[in-house]
Design a protein around this motif. Structure first.
Motif, short mmCIF file in Angstrom:
data_model
loop_
_atom_site.label_atom_id
_atom_site.label_comp_id
_atom_site.label_asym_id
_atom_site.label_seq_id
_atom_site.Cartn_x
_atom_site.Cartn_y
_atom_site.Cartn_z
N MET A 1 -77.62 -86.09 27.16
CA MET A 1 -77.97 -87.49 27.04
C MET A 1 -77.86 -87.91 25.58
SD MET A 1 -81.59 -89.51 27.26
CE MET A 1 -82.09 -89.23 28.89
N LYS A 2 -77.25 -89.05 25.35
CA LYS A 2 -77.14 -89.58 23.99
C LYS A 2 -78.40 -90.37 23.66
CE LYS A 2 -72.16 -90.02 23.65
NZ LYS A 2 -71.04 -90.92 23.40
N ILE A 3 -78.85 -90.21 22.43
CA ILE A 3 -79.96 -90.98 21.89
C ILE A 3 -79.43 -91.75 20.69
CG2 ILE A 3 -82.25 -90.89 20.80
CD1 ILE A 3 -82.31 -90.07 23.72
N TYR A 4 -79.70 -93.04 20.66
CA TYR A 4 -79.27 -93.90 19.55
C TYR A 4 -80.46 -94.16 18.65
CZ TYR A 4 -75.17 -94.48 22.39
OH TYR A 4 -74.03 -94.23 23.11
N VAL A 5 -80.27 -93.90 17.36
CA VAL A 5 -81.31 -94.16 16.36
C VAL A 5 -80.76 -95.25 15.45
CG1 VAL A 5 -82.66 -93.19 14.46
CG2 VAL A 5 -82.11 -91.77 16.46
N ILE A 6 -81.48 -96.36 15.37
CA ILE A 6 -81.07 -97.46 14.51
C ILE A 6 -82.02 -97.49 13.33
CG2 ILE A 6 -80.61 -99.93 14.32
CD1 ILE A 6 -78.83 -98.44 16.36
N LEU A 7 -81.45 -97.45 12.13
CA LEU A 7 -82.21 -97.42 10.89
C LEU A 7 -82.00 -98.71 10.13
CD1 LEU A 7 -80.95 -93.88 9.99
CD2 LEU A 7 -83.29 -94.40 10.67
N GLU A 12 -83.93 -99.84 -0.65
CA GLU A 12 -84.58 -98.66 -1.21
C GLU A 12 -84.95 -97.62 -0.16
OE1 GLU A 12 -87.86 -99.60 -3.75
OE2 GLU A 12 -86.80 -101.28 -4.68
N THR A 13 -85.43 -98.08 0.99
CA THR A 13 -85.90 -97.16 2.01
C THR A 13 -85.25 -97.46 3.35
OG1 THR A 13 -87.78 -98.58 2.56
CG2 THR A 13 -88.15 -96.88 0.90
N MET A 14 -85.32 -96.47 4.24
CA MET A 14 -84.82 -96.63 5.60
C MET A 14 -85.97 -96.42 6.56
SD MET A 14 -81.13 -94.78 5.47
CE MET A 14 -80.20 -95.85 6.53
N GLU A 15 -85.95 -97.19 7.65
CA GLU A 15 -87.00 -97.12 8.65
C GLU A 15 -86.37 -97.18 10.04
OE1 GLU A 15 -90.61 -99.97 10.25
OE2 GLU A 15 -89.82 -100.30 8.24
N ASN A 16 -86.83 -96.31 10.96
CA ASN A 16 -86.37 -96.38 12.34
C ASN A 16 -86.84 -97.67 12.97
OD1 ASN A 16 -85.37 -93.80 12.10
ND2 ASN A 16 -86.92 -92.83 13.34
N VAL A 17 -85.92 -98.44 13.55
CA VAL A 17 -86.31 -99.66 14.24
C VAL A 17 -86.01 -99.59 15.73
CG1 VAL A 17 -86.20 -101.16 12.22
CG2 VAL A 17 -84.14 -100.82 13.58
N TYR A 18 -85.21 -98.62 16.15
CA TYR A 18 -84.97 -98.38 17.57
C TYR A 18 -84.57 -96.93 17.74
CZ TYR A 18 -82.93 -98.26 22.20
OH TYR A 18 -82.66 -97.91 23.49
N VAL A 19 -85.16 -96.29 18.76
CA VAL A 19 -84.76 -94.96 19.16
C VAL A 19 -84.77 -94.95 20.68
CG1 VAL A 19 -85.34 -92.50 19.14
CG2 VAL A 19 -85.81 -93.89 17.12
N GLY A 20 -83.61 -94.70 21.29
CA GLY A 20 -83.56 -94.68 22.74
C GLY A 20 -82.15 -94.48 23.26
N PRO A 21 -82.02 -94.39 24.59
CA PRO A 21 -80.72 -94.10 25.21
C PRO A 21 -79.87 -95.33 25.53
CG PRO A 21 -82.44 -94.04 26.86
CD PRO A 21 -83.12 -94.29 25.54
N GLU A 46 -76.97 -86.04 20.35
CA GLU A 46 -76.71 -85.50 21.68
C GLU A 46 -77.07 -84.02 21.67
OE1 GLU A 46 -73.33 -86.02 25.10
OE2 GLU A 46 -72.80 -86.45 23.03
N ASP A 47 -77.91 -83.63 22.60
CA ASP A 47 -78.37 -82.24 22.72
C ASP A 47 -78.98 -81.74 21.42
OD1 ASP A 47 -77.47 -82.15 25.37
OD2 ASP A 47 -75.46 -81.57 24.74
N GLY A 48 -79.76 -82.59 20.74
CA GLY A 48 -80.47 -82.19 19.53
C GLY A 48 -79.64 -82.14 18.26
N GLU A 49 -78.38 -82.57 18.35
CA GLU A 49 -77.50 -82.57 17.17
C GLU A 49 -76.95 -83.97 16.93
OE1 GLU A 49 -74.44 -79.61 16.99
OE2 GLU A 49 -75.65 -78.19 18.14
N LYS A 50 -76.89 -84.35 15.65
CA LYS A 50 -76.28 -85.64 15.31
C LYS A 50 -74.78 -85.51 15.46
CE LYS A 50 -76.47 -87.24 11.06
NZ LYS A 50 -76.83 -87.94 9.81
N THR A 51 -74.20 -86.39 16.28
CA THR A 51 -72.76 -86.32 16.54
C THR A 51 -71.97 -87.40 15.82
OG1 THR A 51 -72.99 -87.66 18.56
CG2 THR A 51 -73.10 -85.25 18.81
#
Length: 58
Positions: A1-7, A12-21, A46-51
């Motif tokens: 399953m793919k997980i999308y992380v939007i930063l 200066e800084t990065m913050e997660n604003v969305y994490v989901g499929p 995907e499967d615990g690795e950034k692709t």
């Protein structure tokens, strides 16, 4: 399953604003939707690795 992380990057800084499929939701986000956001970046996991990672275009 793919997980999308939007930063959100504010210069200066990065913050997660969305994490989901939900690819459609993740890729539809815009910097203007977040306070002090200069750019949004996507990480695809995907499967615990950034692709892949890239900057979302406005």
């Amino acid at each position: 399953m793919k997980i999308y992380v939007i930063l959100s990057f504010d210069g200066e800084t990065m913050e997660n604003v969305y994490v989901g499929p939900d690819e459609e939701k993740a890729l539809s986000l815009k910097p203007a939707e977040f306070d002090n956001c200069e750019a949004l970046f996507v990480e695809i996991w995907e499967d615990g690795e950034k692709t892949d990672d890239y900057r979302l275009e406005e």
